[in-house]
Design an enzyme around this catalytic site. Sequence first.
Site, PDB file in Angstrom:
ATOM      1  N   TYR A  22       0.833  -1.205   0.000  1.00 21.72           N
ATOM      2  CA  TYR A  22       0.000   0.000   0.000  1.00 21.72           C
ATOM      3  C   TYR A  22       0.871   1.259   0.000  1.00 21.72           C
ATOM      4  CZ  TYR A  22      -2.451   3.946   1.946  1.00 21.72           C
ATOM      5  OH  TYR A  22      -2.895   5.220   2.164  1.00 21.72           O
TER       6      TYR A  22
ATOM      7  N   THR B  36      -6.540  18.610  -1.306  1.00 20.02           N
ATOM      8  CA  THR B  36      -6.023  17.670  -2.304  1.00 20.02           C
ATOM      9  C   THR B  36      -7.040  17.551  -3.430  1.00 20.02           C
ATOM     10  OG1 THR B  36      -4.725  16.497  -0.669  1.00 20.02           O
ATOM     11  CG2 THR B  36      -5.216  15.303  -2.701  1.00 20.02           C
TER      12      THR B  36
ATOM     13  N   HIS C  19       0.527  12.769  -6.563  1.00 18.39           N
ATOM     14  CA  HIS C  19       0.175  11.902  -5.433  1.00 18.39           C
ATOM     15  C   HIS C  19       1.169  10.732  -5.319  1.00 18.39           C
ATOM     16  CE1 HIS C  19      -3.620  11.582  -2.877  1.00 18.39           C
ATOM     17  NE2 HIS C  19      -2.967  10.514  -2.475  1.00 18.39           N
TER      18      HIS C  19
ATOM     19  N   LYS D 235      -3.242  20.864  -3.682  1.00 14.91           N
ATOM     20  CA  LYS D 235      -2.256  19.799  -3.879  1.00 14.91           C
ATOM     21  C   LYS D 235      -2.716  18.873  -4.985  1.00 14.91           C
ATOM     22  CE  LYS D 235      -0.035  15.986  -1.339  1.00 14.91           C
ATOM     23  NZ  LYS D 235      -0.719  14.760  -1.747  1.00 14.91           N
TER      24      LYS D 235
ATOM     25  N   SER E 100      -5.850  10.682   8.868  1.00 15.84           N
ATOM     26  CA  SER E 100      -4.808  10.358   9.843  1.00 15.84           C
ATOM     27  C   SER E 100      -5.358   9.394  10.895  1.00 15.84           C
ATOM     28  CB  SER E 100      -4.301  11.639  10.516  1.00 15.84           C
ATOM     29  OG  SER E 100      -5.364  12.326  11.150  1.00 15.84           O
TER      30      SER E 100
END
Length: 374
Positions: A33, A165, A271, A247, A118
């Site tokens: 991953y 993002t 990314h 981003k 997170s």
Amino acid sequence: MTILKLEPSSEPFTYEQWEELAKTKLTKGAFDYVQSGSGAEETLIKNREVFSQWDLLPYVLTNVEERDLSTNLLNRKIAAPFLLAPVGFQTVVHPDGERASASSASKLNIPYITSTVSSVALEEVSKIMQDTPHYFQLYWPNDDDVATSLVKRAESVGYDAIVVTVDTPLLGWREKDLHNGYFPMETGAGMANFVSDPVFQAKYNSDDLLEDSELIPVIRNILLKQNLTWEKLAWLREQTSLPILLKGILRADDAAKAVQFGIDAIIVSNHGGRQLDGVRSSLSALPAIVEEVNGEIPVLVDGGIRRGSDIIKAIALGADAVLLGRPYVYGLANGEAGVTDVLKNLLSDLDTSLAIVGIPTIQMIDQSIIEEKR
Ligand SMILES: Cc1cc2nc3c(=O)[nH]c(=O)nc-3n(C[C@H](O)[C@H](O)[C@H](O)COP(=O)(O)O)c2cc1C
Ligand SMILES: O=C(O)C(=O)c1ccccc1
């Protein structure tokens, strides 16, 4: 700060060794991953290969006795021109997760970007970062109330900016993860910011009856079904006084649009080769975007930054700073000490590289030191 590390370094030392260490410590699913890209991984590979298409041309006999790696970003002084990129689910790498990464970053005055997914709630990360700049990365959920709540929480505990993002309306086609049947959301490691969100709880778990595991599909349903558009971004601009970074920009015309929409900085990124395979490497997308933005706002770049000379190349091509993803995540396999080893070595490498390229400060790097390979 003395950053030169002259004693022989213990292993793992290089990026490649850290990657090997992570491979031995993590489950196959978790390692793949982190490491993998989308599709045939052409973009992941290009992100690295592009660095050798540029040659550095050092100046000799300049005075490089006193060097300064620090720089300014969004009106704050930072130790060096790099930040830790938003990386979700960090407890799948080490039980301390984001606590370890943020603690290491804050001790070195390196900015940290907390991911929406997170494993540690954004408030706790902010406390660890103290006075060191930290930004909150927003995956705009398909629920404006939850999105607004996340932004307000970040604002109220002292985040310095919001990083939106924009390359992830859906998760990329990651063949290794699909093959392994590994979906980080399902591990439960990415839900801390949702289970701690009063608006999310009130809307989706008002009787407080659902277990965390039952909330995973609820979060999955509102995340990454992004209904984010330029119009919505204009609305977000009104909702917060914090600087907003975008981003995942790869096109000069999108960069120009970002400036028009009052965005405060751009992160040129694909990314880490994890979204659309076949897109341009981030370093090769950089020069046209720098030219278009023409100094109006800072331009950052990420993808494939592994060593000091990579950072010098990115800055020579016009970046104001770079982001690191996988390097510190592999360090995290050894907890905070591992992250600190990775960051200190990179600081020393950057310092050494600056001296030898003949330019004593980050501010003085310009395009005269870089040329396309002949
Ligand atoms: C394991 C992993 C998780 C990531 N999670 C996020 C995330 O939650 N949000 C985000 O904007 N980018 C995420 N990214 C992308 C990074 O922020 C960054 O763009 C990329 O890792 C840079 O490339 P590098 O790994 O080659 O340095 C993730 C990357 C990795 C490797
Ligand atoms: O792995 C990623 O790159 C990532 O950003 C992500 C975000 C949400 C769910 C799963 C992965």
